[in-house]
Scaffold this motif. Structure first.
Motif, mmCIF file in Angstrom:
data_model
loop_
_atom_site.group_PDB
_atom_site.id
_atom_site.type_symbol
_atom_site.label_atom_id
_atom_site.label_comp_id
_atom_site.label_asym_id
_atom_site.label_seq_id
_atom_site.Cartn_x
_atom_site.Cartn_y
_atom_site.Cartn_z
ATOM 1 N N UNK A 101 0.674 -1.194 0.032
ATOM 2 C CA UNK A 101 0.128 0.000 -0.201
ATOM 3 C C UNK A 101 0.912 1.251 -0.097
ATOM 4 N N UNK A 102 1.837 1.294 1.180
ATOM 5 C CA UNK A 102 2.821 2.523 1.021
ATOM 6 C C UNK A 102 3.491 2.459 -0.466
ATOM 7 N N UNK A 103 3.982 1.416 -0.945
ATOM 8 C CA UNK A 103 4.561 1.498 -2.269
ATOM 9 C C UNK A 103 3.956 2.099 -3.334
ATOM 10 N N UNK A 104 2.503 1.703 -3.378
ATOM 11 C CA UNK A 104 1.655 2.293 -4.484
ATOM 12 C C UNK A 104 1.216 3.612 -3.981
ATOM 13 N N UNK A 105 1.417 4.027 -3.018
ATOM 14 C CA UNK A 105 0.792 5.314 -2.425
ATOM 15 C C UNK A 105 1.101 6.346 -3.466
ATOM 16 N N UNK A 106 1.859 6.801 -4.073
ATOM 17 C CA UNK A 106 2.039 8.037 -4.790
ATOM 18 C C UNK A 106 1.355 7.780 -6.161
ATOM 19 N N UNK A 107 0.969 6.761 -6.650
ATOM 20 C CA UNK A 107 0.200 6.828 -7.754
ATOM 21 C C UNK A 107 -1.384 6.366 -7.623
ATOM 22 N N UNK A 108 -1.870 6.264 -6.293
ATOM 23 C CA UNK A 108 -3.111 6.225 -6.152
ATOM 24 C C UNK A 108 -3.744 7.242 -5.350
ATOM 25 N N UNK A 109 -2.964 8.326 -5.022
ATOM 26 C CA UNK A 109 -3.109 9.291 -4.156
ATOM 27 C C UNK A 109 -3.152 10.639 -4.476
ATOM 28 N N UNK A 110 -2.732 10.691 -5.835
ATOM 29 C CA UNK A 110 -2.526 12.069 -6.687
ATOM 30 C C UNK A 110 -1.311 12.739 -6.028
ATOM 31 N N UNK A 111 -0.280 12.137 -5.640
ATOM 32 C CA UNK A 111 0.808 12.777 -4.924
ATOM 33 C C UNK A 111 1.444 13.434 -6.033
#
Length: 428
Positions: free
Chosen positions: A400-410
């Motif tokens: 979840x942390x690994x993918x967070x940048x491209x699932x949360x519009x960072x």
């Protein structure tokens, strides 16, 4: 049950707060419509003005809820999406409730809820103004309410059964794909009653009557099934009341029936091929995720990829097989039930007359994978396997942390940064 009542309540409250905080963090980003928000936010704006029919391929309730968010918080990206976050939290808590009522263990219920929370599909649908998040929340909580009725006293069983019927009807009022769950509920009710009667050497007549029933006591089967159908249909119909006050083409009783036919025609029309389309058989393997957003917005390149957590989506398939094997060996109906709920949610897409499919149609089955995962760890997580559950949870959290940048519009540094997360050629 081995746990006392306050313990699951405290755990549920903490889970709910954690889920709501996670879903709400940076909710307003991006500050523009993304993916199918371009259909549903304008439809919600029209509903607010009661101007006339729009976006006629779907029922009204989810768009009414988006409109409610706009009314309370304003016509902005936060207002569009805020009620979706509550739907996501309700989904997490609904899975918690289902597992608690099936297994009676707080740990099992907490683990299943965490698997839902870390399953990226839920995170994404909880942060976008689409219909699916609302539909799933009503379906999951509706199933929880029907299970709540299962072990109640006679008076409360009816109340909770009717609550579940209303919730399932509201799920259909968000999106028609919820309709099969009403049929599934009726079939499950009859199957459990008949199985229980056979185990107690009772007749089919006794199974259908309310007297001396272990499950859903005081509820005659025919009355229960009629109530399930009538109440869910009534709840569905009531959500169309605003349409009777349209300024243009206001709905009438006769027009209501015609509108259902128009929705069916819109749902089943032949659509042109789409870049992100995929077949229902491929969804469990997550072969073709979907970009909900990938473009410069709010001063940087940002992305929202509709993808699942690989540990949960792929590990969940192993859990399905493990639960099925345990059912064959032991006859545990709980393990069979969690398998059938996932399988029925996925396999029904083989019959739904859609000309093309997309990975996000797998949203409800992806949620229900948390049930066999939690059930498998509950059944097999002993002895030398007793720490596997924690290890799996850590893996899911890490992904979840690994993918967070491209699932949360960072904000990303470079337009080509997305390649870092593309594991396979079929991933966009």
């Amino acid at each position: 049950m081995p746990d006392t009542a306050p313990r699951p309540i405290r755990a549920a409250v903490l889970l709910g707060l954690a889920a709501q905080a996670l879903f709400t963090l940076r909710l307003a980003t991006p500050h523009k419509l993304m993916f199918d928000e371009v259909h549903y936010v304008p439809a919600a704006r029209v509903l607010l003005k009661l101007s006339g029919p729009v976006n006629i391929e779907h029922p009204l309730l989810a768009k009414e809820l988006i409109a409610l968010g706009i009314t309370i918080f304003g016509d902005n990206s936060f207002g569009w999406r805020i009620l979706s976050t509550f739907a996501g939290t309700a989904t997490v808590l609904g899975i918690f409730a289902i597992l608690w009522m099936l297994f009676g263990r707080t740990r099992t219920a907490v683990m299943g809820a965490l698997f839902v929370l870390l399953n990226i599909t839920v995170f994404i649908q909880a942060r976008i103004a689409m219909l699916d998040g609302f539909m799933a929340a009503f379906v999951v909580t509706g199933i929880a309410a029907l299970l709540w009725a299962m072990r109640s006293t006679p008076g409360k069983a009816w109340q909770r059964w009717l609550l579940g019927s209303v919730l399932l009807g509201l799920g259909v009022a968000c999106k028609w794909v919820a309709a099969p769950y009403i049929a599934y509920a009726g079939i499950a009710f009859l199957a459990i009653r008949l199985r229980d009667a056979r185990a107690r050497n009772r007749s089919v007549y006794a199974a259908l009557n309310p007297g001396d029933q272990i499950f859903w006591p005081g509820m005659p089967a025919i009355h229960a099934l009629l109530a399930l159908g009538v109440v869910s249909i009534a709840a569905y119909c009531l959500t169309f009341l605003p349409a009777f006050f349209y300024a243009v083409q206001p709905m009438t009783v006769h027009g209501f029936v015609r509108f259902q036919r128009e929705m069916y025609a819109a749902q089943t029309e032949i659509l042109p091929p789409h870049t992100y389309q995929s077949g229902w058989r491929t969804w469990p393997l997550m072969i073709r995720p979907i970009w909900y957003l990938y473009e410069p917005v709010d001063g940087a390149v940002r992305g929202v990829l509709m993808i699942g957590n690989p540990a949960i989506l792929w590990g969940g398939l192993i859990a399905v097989a493990a639960c099925l094997l345990a059912w064959v060996r032991e006859g545990s109906m709980k393990l069979l039930a969690v398998v059938l709920l996932w399988a029925g949610s996925w396999a029904m897409w083989a019959l739904i007359p859609k000309s093309i499919g997309f990975f996000y149609y797998y949203y409800l089955p992806s949620i229900f994978l948390a049930l066999p995962l939690a059930a498998a760890f509950d059944r097999f997580g002993t002895g030398k396997y007793r720490h596997w559950e924690e290890g799996f949870l850590i893996l899911a959290f890490g992904l979840f942390v690994y993918f967070y940048p491209i699932i949360s519009a960072v904000a990303l540094n470079d337009p080509q940064d997305f390649r870092y997360w593309m594991w396979f050629p079929t991933w966009p």
